[in-house]
Design an enzyme around this catalytic site. Sequence first.
Site, mmCIF file in Angstrom:
data_model
loop_
_atom_site.group_PDB
_atom_site.id
_atom_site.type_symbol
_atom_site.label_atom_id
_atom_site.label_comp_id
_atom_site.label_asym_id
_atom_site.label_seq_id
_atom_site.Cartn_x
_atom_site.Cartn_y
_atom_site.Cartn_z
ATOM 1 N N HIS A 1 0.860 -1.195 0.000
ATOM 2 C CA HIS A 1 0.000 0.000 0.000
ATOM 3 C C HIS A 1 0.891 1.239 0.000
ATOM 4 O O HIS A 1 0.851 2.043 0.946
ATOM 5 C CB HIS A 1 -0.947 0.024 1.204
ATOM 6 C CG HIS A 1 -2.061 -0.985 1.098
ATOM 7 N ND1 HIS A 1 -2.849 -1.350 2.150
ATOM 8 C CD2 HIS A 1 -2.519 -1.697 0.024
ATOM 9 C CE1 HIS A 1 -3.749 -2.244 1.744
ATOM 10 N NE2 HIS A 1 -3.558 -2.470 0.461
ATOM 11 N N GLU B 1 -7.535 -6.317 -6.188
ATOM 12 C CA GLU B 1 -6.312 -5.564 -5.896
ATOM 13 C C GLU B 1 -5.131 -6.206 -6.634
ATOM 14 O O GLU B 1 -5.079 -7.422 -6.837
ATOM 15 C CB GLU B 1 -6.058 -5.507 -4.380
ATOM 16 C CG GLU B 1 -5.019 -4.448 -4.019
ATOM 17 C CD GLU B 1 -5.041 -4.005 -2.562
ATOM 18 O OE1 GLU B 1 -5.713 -4.656 -1.734
ATOM 19 O OE2 GLU B 1 -4.378 -2.984 -2.253
ATOM 20 N N ASP C 1 -2.177 -7.078 -6.129
ATOM 21 C CA ASP C 1 -1.347 -8.189 -5.637
ATOM 22 C C ASP C 1 -1.987 -9.548 -5.933
ATOM 23 O O ASP C 1 -1.317 -10.580 -5.812
ATOM 24 C CB ASP C 1 -1.024 -8.047 -4.137
ATOM 25 C CG ASP C 1 -2.217 -7.734 -3.274
ATOM 26 O OD1 ASP C 1 -3.181 -7.131 -3.769
ATOM 27 O OD2 ASP C 1 -2.192 -8.078 -2.079
ATOM 28 N N TYR D 1 -1.201 -7.457 10.631
ATOM 29 C CA TYR D 1 -2.014 -7.379 9.409
ATOM 30 C C TYR D 1 -3.425 -6.894 9.747
ATOM 31 O O TYR D 1 -3.975 -6.019 9.087
ATOM 32 C CB TYR D 1 -2.056 -8.772 8.774
ATOM 33 C CG TYR D 1 -2.684 -8.834 7.411
ATOM 34 C CD1 TYR D 1 -1.906 -8.721 6.266
ATOM 35 C CD2 TYR D 1 -4.052 -9.016 7.261
ATOM 36 C CE1 TYR D 1 -2.477 -8.790 5.004
ATOM 37 C CE2 TYR D 1 -4.633 -9.085 6.010
ATOM 38 C CZ TYR D 1 -3.836 -8.968 4.881
ATOM 39 O OH TYR D 1 -4.409 -9.035 3.641
ATOM 40 N N HIS E 1 -10.707 -11.000 -5.604
ATOM 41 C CA HIS E 1 -10.434 -9.606 -5.213
ATOM 42 C C HIS E 1 -9.651 -8.972 -6.352
ATOM 43 O O HIS E 1 -8.797 -9.628 -6.960
ATOM 44 C CB HIS E 1 -9.617 -9.675 -3.923
ATOM 45 C CG HIS E 1 -9.126 -8.410 -3.332
ATOM 46 N ND1 HIS E 1 -9.765 -7.202 -3.466
ATOM 47 C CD2 HIS E 1 -8.027 -8.164 -2.548
ATOM 48 C CE1 HIS E 1 -9.084 -6.278 -2.790
ATOM 49 N NE2 HIS E 1 -8.025 -6.843 -2.240
ATOM 50 N N ASP F 1 -7.935 -11.845 1.429
ATOM 51 C CA ASP F 1 -7.024 -11.176 2.378
ATOM 52 C C ASP F 1 -7.341 -11.519 3.838
ATOM 53 O O ASP F 1 -6.454 -11.517 4.696
ATOM 54 C CB ASP F 1 -7.112 -9.661 2.199
ATOM 55 C CG ASP F 1 -6.416 -9.178 0.938
ATOM 56 O OD1 ASP F 1 -5.390 -9.767 0.557
ATOM 57 O OD2 ASP F 1 -6.893 -8.201 0.331
ATOM 58 N N HIS G 1 -11.215 -6.387 2.319
ATOM 59 C CA HIS G 1 -11.201 -4.990 2.699
ATOM 60 C C HIS G 1 -11.501 -4.029 1.548
ATOM 61 O O HIS G 1 -11.322 -2.811 1.705
ATOM 62 C CB HIS G 1 -9.832 -4.648 3.320
ATOM 63 C CG HIS G 1 -8.711 -4.716 2.311
ATOM 64 N ND1 HIS G 1 -7.874 -3.660 2.085
ATOM 65 C CD2 HIS G 1 -8.311 -5.661 1.453
ATOM 66 C CE1 HIS G 1 -6.993 -3.989 1.153
ATOM 67 N NE2 HIS G 1 -7.247 -5.207 0.758
ATOM 68 N N HIS H 1 -2.430 -14.333 1.635
ATOM 69 C CA HIS H 1 -1.070 -13.994 2.080
ATOM 70 C C HIS H 1 -0.710 -14.890 3.267
ATOM 71 O O HIS H 1 -1.557 -15.123 4.139
ATOM 72 C CB HIS H 1 -0.978 -12.536 2.553
ATOM 73 C CG HIS H 1 -1.327 -11.515 1.514
ATOM 74 N ND1 HIS H 1 -0.502 -11.205 0.464
ATOM 75 C CD2 HIS H 1 -2.409 -10.713 1.383
ATOM 76 C CE1 HIS H 1 -1.060 -10.258 -0.274
ATOM 77 N NE2 HIS H 1 -2.222 -9.940 0.254
HETATM 78 FE FE1 FEO Z 1 -6.318 -6.436 -0.738
HETATM 79 FE FE2 FEO Z 1 -3.813 -8.703 -0.705
HETATM 80 O O1 FEO Z 1 -4.894 -7.390 -1.450
#
Ligand code: FEO
Length: 401
Positions: free
Chosen positions: A23, A81, A83, A194, A79, A166, A147, A227
């Site tokens: 981020h 995002e 990553d 996290y 998701h 996530d 999120h 993750h």
């Molecule tokens: Fe919200 Fe691991 O990306």
Amino acid sequence: MRKLVKNNVSWVGFLDWEIENFHGYDYNIRRGSSQNAYLIEEEKTVLIDTVWTPHQNDFVKNLASEIDLKKIDFVVANHGEADHSGSLPALMAEIPGTPIYCTANAVKSIEGQYGKRGWNFRVVKTGDSVDIGNGKKLIFIEMRMLHWPDSMATYMTGDNILFSMDAFGQHIAVSELFNDLADQSLLWQEAIKYYANILNPFSPMVAKKLPELAALELPIDIIAPSHGVVWRDDPMQIVEKYAQWSADYQEDRITVVYDTMWEGTAQIAHAIADEITRQSPDTVVKVYKIPTSDKTEVMTDVFRSKAVAVGSPTAVNGILSSVAGWLDYARELKFKGKKAAAFGCYGWSGESVKILQARLAEIGFEVVEENVRANWKPGEADLALVPGLVAALLGNKPAEE
Ligand code: FEO
């Protein structure tokens, strides 16, 4: 390289040993991380998520060394995002037209980032499912604002695996993959870090979503987040932690943060820390000088604390920029139910304490009136105010004279 998760389910993600921030620079990563993608090979072959853009070529090459990419029946994008979606461009170039199952919001976030490429999106919502053969199916569960608005989880029947995205993740590279094989101390440090830095702003949604998830009555043998580790040993332990962490979590702990120009404000910070221990020996105290501390770890301690003391000297009618930036990051994390006190030195105008108090109140702390505001250097009269400030933070009555 693939790693077996269970039966016909493998991890095919990317262990990212070098990643240092996330981020932008808001989240410092100290022990690597992973972007977890999973391959399901039942009668249908399914890829759950991909990895971050810089690794897309390695990801696709690795996947192609494991299976014929054309065998992939569909992709699930839990998701949008980068990553997790960042390898879609390279992957879909190889298998154009392959369906991508995701939420309506994920179509927006994916197309927003990679453009409209004519990908074959199949929009799903909570309760929708798709058969993958051998008597198994995937059930989709929207996880809105956990999120991102586009987040969802995917549950696999038969093997009882929740691909949770996530949620329940950690930024730590664990080559051993499973939670029972990981260093437990590091794992839990990273799990709470996290949560504090990524999920805490959405705690009301976490608190609402967990009972909804339980109400689905899906047996969960494995939680496979995007993750960090795969939770196979007592996977519900991380769900129970999330229930605690989402309920205005706090421990018997106080965090003191400050910056200083010529050590006066530092002296007050340490006097406050010593006084906390004097008045309440069991209370854990942490002291951080903001510009030289890891703010991600500092915020984890704030998340765990019942109170904070924040110090800055007055600098040109304001507060030091390091403290101002720290407060802005604290605002993002939406802490609730925590007390705060302000302190600082000044040479001539002396606004810092009032500014700190106002800012702390504005971002959601319960600010106590007691403060220490010292002209030039803290003297005896200034330090005599420390016990009252600490008593207010601890919720104690001031000591009798
Ligand atoms: Fe919200 Fe691991 O990306």
